[in-house]
Design a protein around this motif. Structure first.
Motif, PDB file in Angstrom:
ATOM      1  N   ILE A   1     -48.529  41.687 -37.368  1.00 53.42           N
ATOM      2  CA  ILE A   1     -49.234  42.131 -35.990  1.00 53.42           C
ATOM      3  C   ILE A   1     -48.259  42.271 -35.017  1.00 53.42           C
ATOM      4  O   ILE A   1     -47.341  41.550 -34.990  1.00 53.42           O
ATOM      5  CB  ILE A   1     -50.484  41.661 -35.756  1.00 53.42           C
TER       6      ILE A   1
ATOM      7  N   GLU B   1     -48.532  41.382 -32.013  1.00 51.00           N
ATOM      8  CA  GLU B   1     -48.389  40.264 -31.184  1.00 51.00           C
ATOM      9  C   GLU B   1     -47.466  39.126 -31.794  1.00 51.00           C
ATOM     10  O   GLU B   1     -46.805  38.531 -31.129  1.00 51.00           O
ATOM     11  CB  GLU B   1     -49.758  39.464 -30.847  1.00 51.00           C
ATOM     12  N   GLU B   2     -47.559  39.008 -33.068  1.00 51.02           N
ATOM     13  CA  GLU B   2     -46.876  37.921 -33.709  1.00 51.02           C
ATOM     14  C   GLU B   2     -45.549  38.383 -33.960  1.00 51.02           C
ATOM     15  O   GLU B   2     -44.669  37.424 -33.978  1.00 51.02           O
ATOM     16  CB  GLU B   2     -47.577  37.889 -35.304  1.00 51.02           C
TER      17      GLU B   2
ATOM     18  N   ILE C   1     -43.900  39.972 -31.555  1.00 50.41           N
ATOM     19  CA  ILE C   1     -43.260  39.579 -30.469  1.00 50.41           C
ATOM     20  C   ILE C   1     -43.162  38.086 -30.271  1.00 50.41           C
ATOM     21  O   ILE C   1     -42.251  37.599 -29.808  1.00 50.41           O
ATOM     22  CB  ILE C   1     -44.095  39.990 -29.144  1.00 50.41           C
ATOM     23  N   ALA C   2     -44.105  37.132 -30.821  1.00 55.54           N
ATOM     24  CA  ALA C   2     -44.030  35.677 -30.804  1.00 55.54           C
ATOM     25  C   ALA C   2     -43.120  35.292 -31.550  1.00 55.54           C
ATOM     26  O   ALA C   2     -42.156  34.518 -31.097  1.00 55.54           O
ATOM     27  CB  ALA C   2     -45.212  35.162 -31.340  1.00 55.54           C
TER      28      ALA C   2
ATOM     29  N   ASN D   1     -39.543  36.082 -29.786  1.00 52.75           N
ATOM     30  CA  ASN D   1     -39.330  35.384 -28.633  1.00 52.75           C
ATOM     31  C   ASN D   1     -38.878  33.997 -28.839  1.00 52.75           C
ATOM     32  O   ASN D   1     -37.959  33.405 -28.400  1.00 52.75           O
ATOM     33  CB  ASN D   1     -40.960  35.129 -28.044  1.00 52.75           C
TER      34      ASN D   1
ATOM     35  N   LEU E   1     -35.464  34.092 -29.905  1.00 51.23           N
ATOM     36  CA  LEU E   1     -34.544  34.156 -28.735  1.00 51.23           C
ATOM     37  C   LEU E   1     -34.291  32.669 -28.322  1.00 51.23           C
ATOM     38  O   LEU E   1     -33.282  32.344 -27.653  1.00 51.23           O
ATOM     39  CB  LEU E   1     -34.959  35.042 -27.881  1.00 51.23           C
TER      40      LEU E   1
ATOM     41  N   TYR F   1     -43.892  24.143 -27.312  1.00 51.99           N
ATOM     42  CA  TYR F   1     -44.656  25.342 -27.398  1.00 51.99           C
ATOM     43  C   TYR F   1     -44.690  26.066 -29.143  1.00 51.99           C
ATOM     44  O   TYR F   1     -45.370  26.410 -29.566  1.00 51.99           O
ATOM     45  CB  TYR F   1     -44.291  26.609 -26.605  1.00 51.99           C
TER      46      TYR F   1
ATOM     47  N   ARG G   1     -46.826  23.963 -31.180  1.00 50.72           N
ATOM     48  CA  ARG G   1     -47.998  24.601 -31.088  1.00 50.72           C
ATOM     49  C   ARG G   1     -48.362  25.571 -31.741  1.00 50.72           C
ATOM     50  O   ARG G   1     -49.410  25.747 -32.493  1.00 50.72           O
ATOM     51  CB  ARG G   1     -48.284  24.613 -29.544  1.00 50.72           C
ATOM     52  N   HIS G   2     -47.500  26.684 -31.734  1.00 51.03           N
ATOM     53  CA  HIS G   2     -47.837  27.825 -32.298  1.00 51.03           C
ATOM     54  C   HIS G   2     -47.753  27.702 -33.882  1.00 51.03           C
ATOM     55  O   HIS G   2     -48.841  28.247 -34.661  1.00 51.03           O
ATOM     56  CB  HIS G   2     -46.517  28.862 -31.946  1.00 51.03           C
TER      57      HIS G   2
ATOM     58  N   GLU H   1     -50.989  25.888 -35.364  1.00 49.57           N
ATOM     59  CA  GLU H   1     -52.096  26.729 -35.350  1.00 49.57           C
ATOM     60  C   GLU H   1     -52.288  27.580 -36.451  1.00 49.57           C
ATOM     61  O   GLU H   1     -53.026  27.839 -36.982  1.00 49.57           O
ATOM     62  CB  GLU H   1     -52.158  27.355 -33.967  1.00 49.57           C
ATOM     63  N   TRP H   2     -51.038  28.172 -36.862  1.00 54.46           N
ATOM     64  CA  TRP H   2     -50.931  29.189 -38.026  1.00 54.46           C
ATOM     65  C   TRP H   2     -51.000  28.318 -39.249  1.00 54.46           C
ATOM     66  O   TRP H   2     -51.696  28.681 -40.242  1.00 54.46           O
ATOM     67  CB  TRP H   2     -49.580  29.846 -38.000  1.00 54.46           C
TER      68      TRP H   2
ATOM     69  N   ARG I   1     -54.834  27.979 -39.659  1.00 51.21           N
ATOM     70  CA  ARG I   1     -55.495  29.195 -39.980  1.00 51.21           C
ATOM     71  C   ARG I   1     -55.194  29.722 -41.285  1.00 51.21           C
ATOM     72  O   ARG I   1     -55.939  30.326 -42.039  1.00 51.21           O
ATOM     73  CB  ARG I   1     -55.161  30.226 -38.930  1.00 51.21           C
TER      74      ARG I   1
END
Lengths: 252, 95
Positions: free
Chosen positions: A34, A36-37, A39-40, A43, A46, A136, A139-140, A143-144, A147
């Motif tokens: 998606i 948002e992911e 972009i994540a 990010n 980078l 960070y 954490r990301h 969480e995945w 899920r």
């Protein structure tokens, strides 16, 4: 081998691992599940490339052979790269990328936590900056893991399969040789056995909470310390280094 | 048709401590934790904030466009509701 040479070699391990996993994540750009992911992930890519730039710049300086960070990134061949085998593994599906990232982020989190108290002041400063970013990232990906593991039947199966596929590359993370011994003695780097204990604890905790099983295998793939890579790295380098080699010194 | 999109979350970002959170847009996410992370990546990459709120878009109740007349127009002719309507007497301090 003296301390300076050992430090340069160690910096290549760190810098190359960040560079290669950053490149792998950048391959997701425009292909994320998606927006948002997408972009994540880019990010995070980078962040890794930025971290690689800082570390390879320091490595090049310390080496003192007139090479730049770009020379290190784009002009070395496969056998000269010291990135971990885990970082060069292909993206596969989103579960495979997530599992790879989770195993690696957990490792970096505890490794950089230790490097924050390195007696090498530059490495110490680089680690302090990187550790915030990695906190960070971890954490990301954690969480995945929850899920996907505790999601649908399909997501559970895929993330379990991904863990099983990648597990054999995890012993490479903690492989130590004479470089480690020398630098540990100087208080520049941590004993990876120590990092391994913390890594195992966190990985087990997350895998259990995500209703997944710890993979069981006796197969161990190592070799990154000597630049012995899996078949995937060559293709990655071909793509990553092509422009720089075709147009040396090109600027835009 | 069943929607295959994840729920929408409205995103509010606080630029500095102490000031109000401002609506900046929205993100898709499966739950609030991921919504916060997505908002962080989409809306705060360039140092825009110090705090993020996410609210399920379906938790927001809105006035409808038909209400515009009865809700908002009556205030147009009540200029005395604005402070500028009043003259400040000479000699008033601290106003």
């Amino acid at each position: 081998m003296n301390i300076k040479e050992a430090t340069v070699e160690y910096l290549l391990r760190l810098g190359d691992s960040s560079l290669i996993i950053g490149h792998r994540l950048s391959e997701w750009c425009g292909h994320g599940p998606i927006l948002e992911e997408d972009i994540a992930m880019t990010n995070i890519a980078l962040d890794f490339v930025g971290n690689a730039t800082a570390i390879l710049t320091y490595a090049a300086q310390l080496e003192g052979k007139g090479r730049s960070e770009d020379d290190l990134a784009f002009m070395r061949n496969e056998r000269e790269f010291r990135n971990l085998l885990l970082t060069e593994q292909p993206n596969g599906d989103f579960a495979q990328t997530t599992a790879r990232q989770f195993l690696f982020d957990t490792y970096l989190f505890f490794l950089y936590e230790e490097l924050k108290s390195s007696k090498d002041e530059t490495l110490n400063a680089l680690a302090t900056k990187a550790h915030k970013e990695i906190t960070y990232h971890l954490r990301h990906t954690t969480e995945w893991m929850y899920r996907l593991g505790d999601g649908t039947e399909e997501s559970h199966e895929r993330i379990q399969q991904a863990l099983n596929n990648l597990w054999m590359y995890t012993s490479d993370l903690f492989d130590m040789n004479e470089i480690d011994q020398l630098l540990i003695k100087e208080g520049i780097v941590p004993d990876l056995l120590h990092v391994k204990g913390k890594w195992e604890e966190h990985v087990k905790k997350v895998i259990t909470k995500a209703t997944l099983k710890l993979p069981e295998t006796n197969v161990k793939q190592k070799g990154s310390r000597e630049g012995k890579h899996t078949e995937h790295l060559g293709f990655l380098l071909a793509e990553m280094q092509y422009v720089h080699r075709a147009y040396p010194g090109v600027k835009w | 048709m069943e929607s295959t999109q994840w729920p929408v979350w409205e995103v509010f970002v606080q630029a500095n401590p102490g000031i109000q959170h401002k609506h900046v847009g929205n993100v898709h996410a499966i739950d609030s934790e991921m919504a916060i992370q997505n908002a962080r990546d989409v809306y705060t990459r360039r140092n825009e904030g110090v705090s993020i709120w996410v609210v399920p878009a379906n938790a927001i109740s809105a006035s409808s466009p038909e209400d515009q007349g009865s809700f908002f127009e009556p205030s147009n002719d009540k200029v005395y509701r604005h402070p500028t309507f009043y003259k400040i007497p000479d000699g008033v301090k601290y106003l």
